[in-house]
Every structure is written in C-alpha cells, then in structure tokens.
Write a protein that holds these residues in place. Sequence first.
Motif, PDB file in Angstrom:
ATOM      1  N   VAL A 193       0.822  -1.200   0.000  1.00  0.00           N
ATOM      2  CA  VAL A 193       0.000   0.000   0.000  1.00  0.00           C
ATOM      3  C   VAL A 193       0.866   1.265   0.000  1.00  0.00           C
ATOM      4  N   GLU A 227     -10.774   5.532   9.967  1.00  0.00           N
ATOM      5  CA  GLU A 227      -9.639   4.771   9.465  1.00  0.00           C
ATOM      6  C   GLU A 227      -9.197   5.297   8.109  1.00  0.00           C
ATOM      7  N   VAL A 228     -10.050   6.126   7.519  1.00  0.00           N
ATOM      8  CA  VAL A 228      -9.787   6.623   6.173  1.00  0.00           C
ATOM      9  C   VAL A 228      -9.854   8.143   6.184  1.00  0.00           C
ATOM     10  N   PHE A 270      -7.314   7.766   1.607  1.00  0.00           N
ATOM     11  CA  PHE A 270      -6.140   6.971   1.994  1.00  0.00           C
ATOM     12  C   PHE A 270      -6.289   6.394   3.388  1.00  0.00           C
ATOM     13  N   ALA A 271      -5.452   5.384   3.661  1.00  0.00           N
ATOM     14  CA  ALA A 271      -5.449   4.777   4.992  1.00  0.00           C
ATOM     15  C   ALA A 271      -4.778   5.730   5.972  1.00  0.00           C
ATOM     16  N   LEU A 272      -5.537   6.099   6.997  1.00  0.00           N
ATOM     17  CA  LEU A 272      -5.074   7.087   7.951  1.00  0.00           C
ATOM     18  C   LEU A 272      -3.849   6.607   8.728  1.00  0.00           C
ATOM     19  N   ASP A 273      -3.874   5.293   9.041  1.00  0.00           N
ATOM     20  CA  ASP A 273      -2.810   4.711   9.846  1.00  0.00           C
ATOM     21  C   ASP A 273      -1.419   4.979   9.267  1.00  0.00           C
ATOM     22  N   ASP A 284      -8.504   9.746  -7.376  1.00  0.00           N
ATOM     23  CA  ASP A 284      -8.399   8.304  -7.140  1.00  0.00           C
ATOM     24  C   ASP A 284      -7.043   7.778  -7.591  1.00  0.00           C
ATOM     25  N   LEU A 299       1.541   6.670  -1.319  1.00  0.00           N
ATOM     26  CA  LEU A 299       0.478   5.915  -0.670  1.00  0.00           C
ATOM     27  C   LEU A 299      -0.620   5.623  -1.691  1.00  0.00           C
ATOM     28  N   ALA A 300      -1.038   4.342  -1.730  1.00  0.00           N
ATOM     29  CA  ALA A 300      -2.058   3.949  -2.709  1.00  0.00           C
ATOM     30  C   ALA A 300      -3.442   4.372  -2.223  1.00  0.00           C
ATOM     31  N   PRO A 301      -4.320   4.753  -3.161  1.00  0.00           N
ATOM     32  CA  PRO A 301      -5.657   5.199  -2.762  1.00  0.00           C
ATOM     33  C   PRO A 301      -6.577   4.027  -2.442  1.00  0.00           C
ATOM     34  N   ARG A 302      -7.604   4.333  -1.699  1.00  0.00           N
ATOM     35  CA  ARG A 302      -8.629   3.343  -1.423  1.00  0.00           C
ATOM     36  C   ARG A 302      -9.427   3.116  -2.715  1.00  0.00           C
ATOM     37  N   ILE A 303      -9.768   1.869  -2.944  1.00  0.00           N
ATOM     38  CA  ILE A 303     -10.564   1.594  -4.149  1.00  0.00           C
ATOM     39  C   ILE A 303     -12.016   1.861  -3.809  1.00  0.00           C
ATOM     40  N   GLU A 304     -12.628   2.802  -4.507  1.00  0.00           N
ATOM     41  CA  GLU A 304     -14.016   3.151  -4.214  1.00  0.00           C
ATOM     42  C   GLU A 304     -14.934   2.099  -4.820  1.00  0.00           C
TER      43      GLU A 304
END
Lengths: 405, 243
Positions: free
Chosen positions: B41, B145-146, B191-194, B216, B236-241
């Motif tokens: 990620v 989380e996002v 993105f993943a906040l973590d 995206d 950082l890779a994006p979240r897949i919507e």
Amino acid sequence: MDAPWVEKYRPNRLDQLRRGTSVDIIRAWARKWEGGVPEKRGLLIYGPPGTGKTSAAIALANEMGWDYIEFNASDIRSRSSINDTALRGSLYSTISEFSGRKKLIVLDEVDSLYERNIDGGDMGGKSAISNLLDKTMNPVILIANNIYDLKSGTTGKSIAEKCEQVEFQRYRSIQILNILKEICKNENIFCSHEKLSQIAENSNGDMRAAINDLQGYGDFTAPQERDITQNIYNIISSIIYRKDTFINLRNDIINLGEDPNNFILYLLENIYSFNSNVEDYVKALETIARADLFLGRVGRRMNYSLWGYATDLMASTVFFNLKGEKYLKFGFPSLIKKMSQLKKFRAVREDFAYRTGRYTHKSTAFMNKETLSFIYQIMNRNKEIRDNLERILGLDFDEISSLYL
Amino acid sequence: MKVDAKTIREFSNIIITLVPEARVDFKPEGLFSKVMDPAHVAMIALEINKEAFQEYVLDGEENLGMDIDKMRNVLKLSGPNDIIDIKFDGKKISFKLGNLNVSTPLIDPSSLTTPKIPTIELPNKIVTDISYLSTGIKAAEGIAEVVTFNIRAEELKIYSKGETDSETTELTIPKSMAKEFIYTSDARSSFALDYLSKFIRSLESSQEISISVGNDFPLRMEANILNGKGRVTFLLAPRIESI
C-alpha cells in the motif's frame, strides 16, 4: 549453487501448467474482476502438493498485469495479523508499478488455520478470511491442500461459498516425465529414460518433488536409490561395525527421514549379537532404553525438540563394542512383526474388554489393561461364574482362553 | 562512520513505519533506502547525504540488510546528541557509543525486496507547513480509518467521517497559507489514515512538506529532513471506491 529448478522452471503463463479446463475457470473469474467487483470475490484452488496451485496464482497475476502478494499460514495465524496486512491491503490499490493497478492477494495453506487458541480474540483466522472475502476490492486467491479441512466448521463452509472453486488433481506420471525431459534438455544434462520414469513414478503426481529429485540426483551416471530400509540398514551396520564417527551417524539418523520411534526398534533388534562383550551390550541396551525415555516424553508432551537427545543417544551406541564373531542377518523389528501376528488376539481382547466394560461401567482401556487377567483367573476356577459371564456377555470361554496361550 | 544519534534515529523512525527490516545502500554521496509495506500500500524512498554524518568513510559501495528493530534497541541507549560510531563487515554491524560496543547481525540483502519507485504524474501540488497537515491528520485519528484529500482551485481539504454523519473532521489549507500551490483540476482521493499518521509522526526534523494529489490516484509527499541534508518521498495507494 544453481537457483532451485522448481523456481527457475515455474510457468509464467497458465497454459504452461497443463491444467486443461481448470484454467478457463480461473481466467473467467479474473475477467470478472476487470469489470468491477464480482459476486464471488475469492477463488479457491485446492489439490495435493506439487500440482501447480501457487504457480497458477503467479501465472494469473502475470497474465493480468496484477501485483502479487502472498501470505502463508505462518503470516496469517490470527485475526489481527490478517486484518493488519491482507485486509488492509485488499482495500487499497497497489503502490507498485503495475498496469492493472490491482493486486492479487494469495493466502496459502488456508486449510491449516486453526480456530482454537487464538489469544484474546472472539474471531479467529477463518472468520477474518471470511470477512476479508466480503470486503476486498482486490482479487483474492485461497490455496488449500485439503478442502475438507478448510470446510470443517461453519466459517469454513461460508469461506468456500464465497469462492469460485477449482480442483487441481495430481499430475499423471507421463506429464511429469515430459517436464523432466524438457528440463534435462534445457540444462543440457543427460539422464536415462528409465531413471526419469522412475523419478516420475516415485513422485506420485507431485511435480515439485519430481523436479527437486531430478536436481538432487546430480550425478546422473550413478543415481542413488531412495530406499529407507536400505539406509537404516547402512546406518545400523555402521554403528555395529563402527565404520563411521558419532557425529556423522547422528546426522545420518536425522537426515534419514524416518520416525525415531521406528529407528529405535531397528536398532534394538540388530545390536543383538552373540559373543560380544557382555558389559558393552548391557550399556548399549541402557543407552537405547534412555533414548526410548525421551521418545516417550515426546509422545506425552509433544515436545519434538527432545527427539534430538534420543537421536544423540542412539548414535552413541557406536562407542560400544557390539560386533559379534558371526555375521548376523539384518532383522526387521520383531516387535512390529509380533504385533501384526497378534492382531487377531488383540481384537478378541478388545472385544472382551469392551463388553465387560459396558457391563461394569468402565472404559475399554481400563478393562483391557487392569482386569483381564483377574477375570481370566476367576473364570478358570469357578465354573458357575464362568457360565454366567459367558451368558451375559455372549462370549465363548474358549475364545477368551486363546488370549493366554 | 560517525553520526549523531538523532540523525540515525530519525532514519530508523521513518523506515520502521513500513517495515522492520530494510536494505540500505551506502553510496559515495550518501545513504539510500527504498521500502514497501507487506500489503503493497505504501512506499518510502529515503536518502541522507554524507554531510549529515560527522565522518563518512566508505570503500566503494555497500548494500546492507539491516534489522531496523534491533538497531532501535541500541539507539534507546543513547542520548540525542551522542555520537555513534558505526562499522560494518560482511556479517555484522557494530555501534560504538562511548565505551559501549553493540553488534547485531546483518541480513542477506538479496532476501529483502527493494521496490521500484513508480513514476507518477500528479496534476496538483501544494507545499505547506508540516504542522498544519499534522493537525488535520491527528484530528481524524480518533474517529476514522480513512482520510480524504480534496483539492480545489483555492484550497486543499483533508477530511474524515466517523461512524455517524455527525462525527466528522475537516481541515482546510487555503491557497494563502501555502508556500506553493499548483492547481490543474479538482481531485479527490482517500487513503489509509494509519500509514499517514505514522509517517507524519516520524518526520521530526522537517518544516515543510509537499503534497501531490490526483483523482483516485496515489498520493505523493516529499519533505526535506535533517536541515536539508536528507530527503524523503512517501507514496500511498488510494482506497478503491466501490463501483
């Protein structure tokens, strides 16, 4: 050393797997992912070892231009580790440079996940995988050897239902033979047809084992035989005739690949020799007895590191003078031989113990171990009790007396 | 070679946000490392110039597989201004801290994968004070989380949503607060906040950060570290919507 041939010759394309129609199912599933998220987000590939399951996953990722991430059972033991890596990864696209921008997440050995003993969790590995299959935005492949182990339990069943399923069967030996021939040609080595067919036959449909064996032979003019009893014989004769050092023998026993519980029986059977030094013989027996203690502890405590001590002790019998004047034939363990001869009698005893146990509310094992000889004596001395017992238990005394030949 | 404990600590803090073990290349001009997290990620490319070292003596080029976790245990024993003397041979790396000498084994670098940093063209870029960004990220930490980055002609918005609609955080960085603001088109990615909060927290010596956002599309952040003697790039890779 060369790279392992199993890696070097791992197929890049699905067609090279020679898996026929199963490949079509895999491709159809992958194409659904190209158009969005399919109903069944997972693909379950199952089959015995060495049938190309992992290779299929790698080849698919290659063909689709997907990134490839593999987790095996040791990485994904618990819920939290699955959630932290596989699940999180499944929601985001890949950061590596891949045209498809998708990543193929492969979970290997999913059938060896246990639901018990997961610390502080209300949900184990299997439920985490099931959850992953509900949420993933990337294709997921599960790989299992034994589908029945995976499907045991309700969570396992629901995992299987969320996946397209493909079974990989063992390769036929002719298929393995052809691959082995290709590898020989590529590596520019010569190996006789007989030898190759033998390797192919021995592999029992396991391509990886066959290729490893081929690479392992190395010396193609005088191939070694893979014969366990032969090796046991060699090691034991080296011990008795003191042909090798302690360290070598110890390593030989470890590399033998035979259960030490069997090896100790062979050893005990064959150190028996007349005319040898009695003191040494006694000491050797004591050493073997001590090794057996360790093996017993392994059995009770499941602590396999104790095998090492047993092996050391067994190998150390080389220090004793056990060589007899007469050559003695290498013997098969008499314990195993006798056990098989006594199989019939044991069955009768079990049956008797089971019936008396039911009558007296005791376990079969307890009756068998603790009471059988007393009952026998009583029956032998008192005809009245004997008749009653025979009637109640529906047994024939002659049958029972056969136990005490 | 000799280096401040502070410098090497910052290096290890950045790497450890993604992986516990990393391949580190020591080159004549400095030290380089590229790492990717196991879920593919996020990626970090890190370089520290040789000027950041008190003494930098190198015989050719060295690729080391370093156990960052173990190294951090050694660093715990040092104060921020201590000088650490680092030596390595083929098998081990030793840290000399005053009278204390600690060695840890090296990992075979070929067993560690080094990712190829993808070339990503991003239409929008904003350079701002790192503390603004860090406030926005920290605010989101408690509830989501996002986190979503949304850039428009006049501002960058960083927002998150909790489990209910009434639980939200939103940070606005207007064009006027940015040192540099390049805008081509509206863009939004989540993105993943973590990953973000771990990364931002590891940047102790940076003042400014550049943020590049696409629609995206992966996020790229770049920052100078160690008073300009080093540089870090974070992808950082994006979240897949859901479609």
